[in-house]
Design an enzyme around this catalytic site. Structure first.
Site, mmCIF file in Angstrom:
data_model
loop_
_atom_site.group_PDB
_atom_site.id
_atom_site.type_symbol
_atom_site.label_atom_id
_atom_site.label_comp_id
_atom_site.label_asym_id
_atom_site.label_seq_id
_atom_site.Cartn_x
_atom_site.Cartn_y
_atom_site.Cartn_z
ATOM 1 N N ASP A 226 0.668 -1.124 0.014
ATOM 2 C CA ASP A 226 -0.006 -0.016 0.132
ATOM 3 C C ASP A 226 1.006 1.167 -0.016
ATOM 4 O O ASP A 226 2.041 1.086 0.269
ATOM 5 C CB ASP A 226 -1.005 -0.111 1.270
ATOM 6 C CG ASP A 226 -2.199 0.913 0.923
ATOM 7 O OD1 ASP A 226 -2.285 1.648 0.196
ATOM 8 O OD2 ASP A 226 -3.198 0.572 1.675
HETATM 9 C C1 BGC Z 1 -4.765 3.412 0.045
HETATM 10 C C2 BGC Z 1 -5.171 2.304 -1.244
HETATM 11 C C3 BGC Z 1 -5.050 3.110 -2.441
HETATM 12 C C4 BGC Z 1 -3.533 3.857 -2.423
HETATM 13 C C5 BGC Z 1 -3.149 4.538 -3.572
HETATM 14 C C6 BGC Z 1 -3.870 4.171 -0.039
HETATM 15 O O1 BGC Z 1 -3.834 5.031 0.849
HETATM 16 O O2 BGC Z 1 -5.118 2.501 1.093
HETATM 17 O O3 BGC Z 1 -6.186 1.647 -1.171
HETATM 18 O O4 BGC Z 1 -4.649 2.055 -3.430
HETATM 19 O O5 BGC Z 1 -3.564 4.621 -1.049
HETATM 20 O O6 BGC Z 1 -4.317 5.727 -3.690
#
Ligand code: BGC
Length: 761
Positions: A226
């Site tokens: 993530d």
């Molecule tokens: C989220 C993800 C997301 C990523 C990119 C993160 O903060 O938890 O689900 O895909 O950001 O935006």
């Protein structure tokens, strides 16, 4: 193209981190261009260079399909697959190689701010929905990233918190859906979560990323982090992570130093590089070239978004007021009717290609303007006249039916924080009370990403749960209210009567020392059912404008095994029965065509392991004309029936009398049947640690005891009170105070030689 080995390991490190927020690095020597990864999950949120600077809100227009909360309420994986195909087409049109979704964490608490992005409180349903989405997107030559792996069930302190979960619960509730989706649909990538899992960051968790994901599930794609979830790239790579997102130059340099210092095996880097390269190559091979100008069919996708919303809306209550006739004099109340809340806030926010609102859609259906009063504000910064509340009540007093649109604004639920209450905003509750004082004919239509309490539930004439229905949701809601669509959505999460009834409540959201999943296996409906707690609306609930009857249930045991190898000696035990085939006939007994979700729940009342009363083990959605009957066949696999035996470190199907319950919701079970499965628990010898009860369950042992004269066994054989008292005593304890150790061991040897089989606990 050069062979992979021609690229020095040091150069490969570059590919284990992002180039920037939304791109992988290009590898010229390997002929690989940079690839775009973007959110996700229910629409393509692609920021162009200029838009990226504007933050989360602006992105290139793309279809905003209903988020997972609504998709799951359709209970229709094939429909979700269609959404996935459309998403894949849009990715192709916009030049996106990997879509960051689906999200499939379990809804452990209705308070989780991101529940709208997740499917269900049940792993079977979550797994099936996620698989549909993955298969759909990837059928278009675009990758997915199933997320957030794993046990990221809250937003509070999500980047640090330790999810503390016992092994069986972790396997059966929090990993099971991931395992199902990953093995069935083979996502090209998996995104690990921010949180720690039992003390170790998911991004550094070798057990999770390597032993389970690759070792047990045979996963062959790559694991990305993530955004910002990697603390130390070297540790993460060693644990099984392949790509750190987004960019982190410090980590890249540290990895290079670690390689030079021999602190990381070059093979680890080679392997991560190879996994990333293989997926990126699939992306490149699947790319249709965004600049071919073909775009995507905006109108067809908007229509699909509407059809999906129509299948997802859940009719919670209805005393017959719905569907409305077109000539009923209605007043529409609530800003949500005019300014819809149709998706969640945070990284998944899509810039929709168009937006339907319910007010205009109702007007289109009835063919004239409909009086409207906004009643309350739905977002910070909105202004309304000070007498908006009174105007709404006045409108309600003048119409036959008040259709009141209530819900949660983005101030109340979003990625990044959890709610602290399940209540609707107090001004909305006050408005409903005041409207009910002047007009009893109230229909409530809800817009919310997670369950809310409905204190007015039995005082209004109908409640329609629209969830967050995507960009065409307004039209879908209007069609349901007027009966142009017969609702068929079913709850993928329980709606409790009180927040404090939620099984995880006292453990949520934990503190800096972690969040203990103290409710264990009893998450969601499993917990309410175990404690027989009344709920507002049970898991699986949803009404229709027609009715369905169930008949002719048959359950047939099927031979097979829950996990690979046999540990049972073939000549001693016949092939185990570990699965079942179920057939049931469903009849539409009403006047309208409609769809029913047939749900199969299974329980094992006499189980020797801790069990919840019943669990969803299969489902099927069928569409029926009035009067039509169809046979529905549902197979419950051994894999789905199995429990995780901590003692055996294995999935096992316990032998015993299973109760199979079939019906329209988890608490509207129409038919049930008991079926005996032999199970596939391995043979386990009795030992001195076995209890008297376990030993007595063995016929040879029981017979020997019955025939014993004098001594402890003589007493046991003769006296049921002694048996009752010592039933849970290990044989070693009995041997200790009776000095019968040698005799008991002799008996055990005799019993064990016959292959008696007490199962593991
Ligand atoms: C989220 C993800 C997301 C990523 C990119 C993160 O903060 O938890 O689900 O895909 O950001 O935006």
């Amino acid at each position: 193209m050069p062979m992979m080995t021609q690229i020095p390991t040091e150069a490969k490190i570059v590919l284990t981190g992002g180039k920037d927020f939304w791109h992988t690095h290009a590898v010229e020597e390997a002929g690989l261009p940079q690839v775009v990864l973007t959110d996700g999950p229910h629409g393509v949120r692609l920021q162009d260079g200029e838009a990226a600077e504007l933050g989360l809100r602006q992105a290139i227009p793309a279809t905003c399909f209903p988020p997972a909360v609504a998709l799951a309420s359709s209970w229709d994986p094939a429909l979700v697959e269609q959404v996935g195909q459309a998403l894949g087409e849009e990715c192709q049109a916009l030049g996106v190689g990997i879509l960051l979704g689906p999200g499939m964490n379990i809804k452990r608490s209705p308070l989780c701010g991101r529940n709208f992005e997740y499917f269900s409180e049940d792993p079977l349903l979550s797994g099936a929905m996620a698989a549909g989405m993955i298969e759909g997107v990837q059928s278009q030559g675009v990758g997915t990233s199933v997320k957030h792996f794993a046990a990221n069930n809250q937003e509070t302190d999500r980047q640090r918190r330790d999810s503390q979960i016992d092994e069986r619960t972790l396997r059966e509730i929090y990993l099971r859906g991931f395992g199902k989706a990953i093995r069935q649909a083979k996502p090209w990538t998996v995104m690990c979560s921010y949180n720690r899992l039992n003390g170790t960051y998911a991004s550094e968790n070798h057990w999770l990323l390597t032993d389970i994901l690759r070792g047990e599930w045979g996963y062959e794609g790559f694991v990305m982090s993530d955004w910002g979830a990697v603390h130390d790239r070297v540790t993460s790579l060693i644990a099984g992570l392949d790509l750190e997102m987004p960019v982190n130059d410090d980590h890249e340099r540290a990895t290079t130093r670690a390689l030079a210092a021999g602190a990381i095996d070059p093979e680890v880097i080679d392997q991560a590089y190879a996994r990333i390269e293989a997926v990126l190559r699939k992306v490149v091979d699947g790319s249709r070239g965004a600049d071919d100008g073909a775009g995507f069919d905006v109108i067809a996708h908007h229509d699909l978004a509407r059809q999906v919303a129509e299948q997802s809306i859940v009719l919670l209550t209805n005393d017959g007021v719905l569907p409305l006739e077109r000539d009923v004099k209605v007043g529409v109340i609530g800003e949500f009717a005019r300014t819809p809340r149709y998706q969640g806030a945070g990284s998944s926010r899509v810039n929709p290609t168009r937006l339907d609102n319910a007010l205009a859609s109702i007007e289109a259906i009835v063919g004239h303007e409909v009086p409207f009063a906004p009643g309350f504000i739905t977002a910070t910064g909105q202004t309304l006249p000070p007498d908006a509340h009174d105007q709404a009540v006045a409108l309600a007093s003048e119409v036959e039916v008040a259709v009141v649109f209530l819900g949660l604004g983005e101030d109340h639920e979003s990625e990044g924080f959890d709610r602290t209450t399940m209540d609707l905003p107090s001004e909305q509750l006050a408005l409903v009370d005041d409207i009910l004082a002047v007009n009893r004919n109230v229909v409530v239509v809800l817009a919310n990403g997670a369950a809310v309490l409905l204190p007015f539930g039995d005082r209004v004439r109908a409640v329609v749960e629209g969830w967050l229905p995507g960009q065409a949701g307004g039209a879908a809601l209007a069609k349901v209210v007027y009966g142009l669509v017969n609702p068929s959505g079913k709850l993928a999460e329980t709606i409790p009567l009180r927040l404090q009834d939620v099984p995880s409540h006292v453990h949520f959201p934990g503190d800096r020392t972690g969040v203990r999943y103290g409710e264990g296996l009893f998450a969601g409906y499993r917990g309410y059912d175990a404690t027989q707690t009344p709920v507002a609306f049970p898991f699986g609930h949803g009404l229709s404008y027609t009715s369905f009857a169930y008949s002719g249930l048959t359950v047939t045991p099927v031979a097979g095994r829950s996990s690979g190898e046999s540990t049972v000696e073939a000549e001693l035990v016949p092939p185990p029965t570990t699965a079942m085939n179920i057939t049931v006939t469903v009849t539409n007994t009403g006047q309208r065509a409609g769809a029913e979700v047939v749900q199969v729940y299974v329980g094992l009342p006499a189980s020797k392991v801790v069990r919840v009363p019943r669990e969803l083990k299969g489902f099927a959605k069928v569409v029926l004309e009035p009067g039509q009957s169809v046979p529905v066949e549902i197979t419950v696999s051994a894999e789905d029936l199995a429990y995780w035996s901590v003692a055996e470190q294995s999935w096992l199907v316990e032998g015993g009398e299973y109760v199979v319950m079939v019906g329209s919701s988890s608490r509207d079970l129409r038919l049930s049947q008991t079926v005996s499965l032999s199970g596939d628990e391995p043979w386990r010898p009795l030992t001195m640690e076995s209890t008297l009860g376990e030993a007595m369950a063995n016929p040879v042992f029981a017979q020997a005891v019955a025939q014993a004269q004098g001594g402890v066994f003589g007493e046991v054989g003769a006296d049921s009170e002694t048996v009752r008292m010592m039933i849970d005593s290990p044989l070693s304890v009995i041997a200790g105070f009776s000095s019968l150790g040698a005799q008991i061991q002799g008996l055990l040897d005799q019993v064990n030689a016959t292959g008696g089989r007490p199962g593991p606990r």
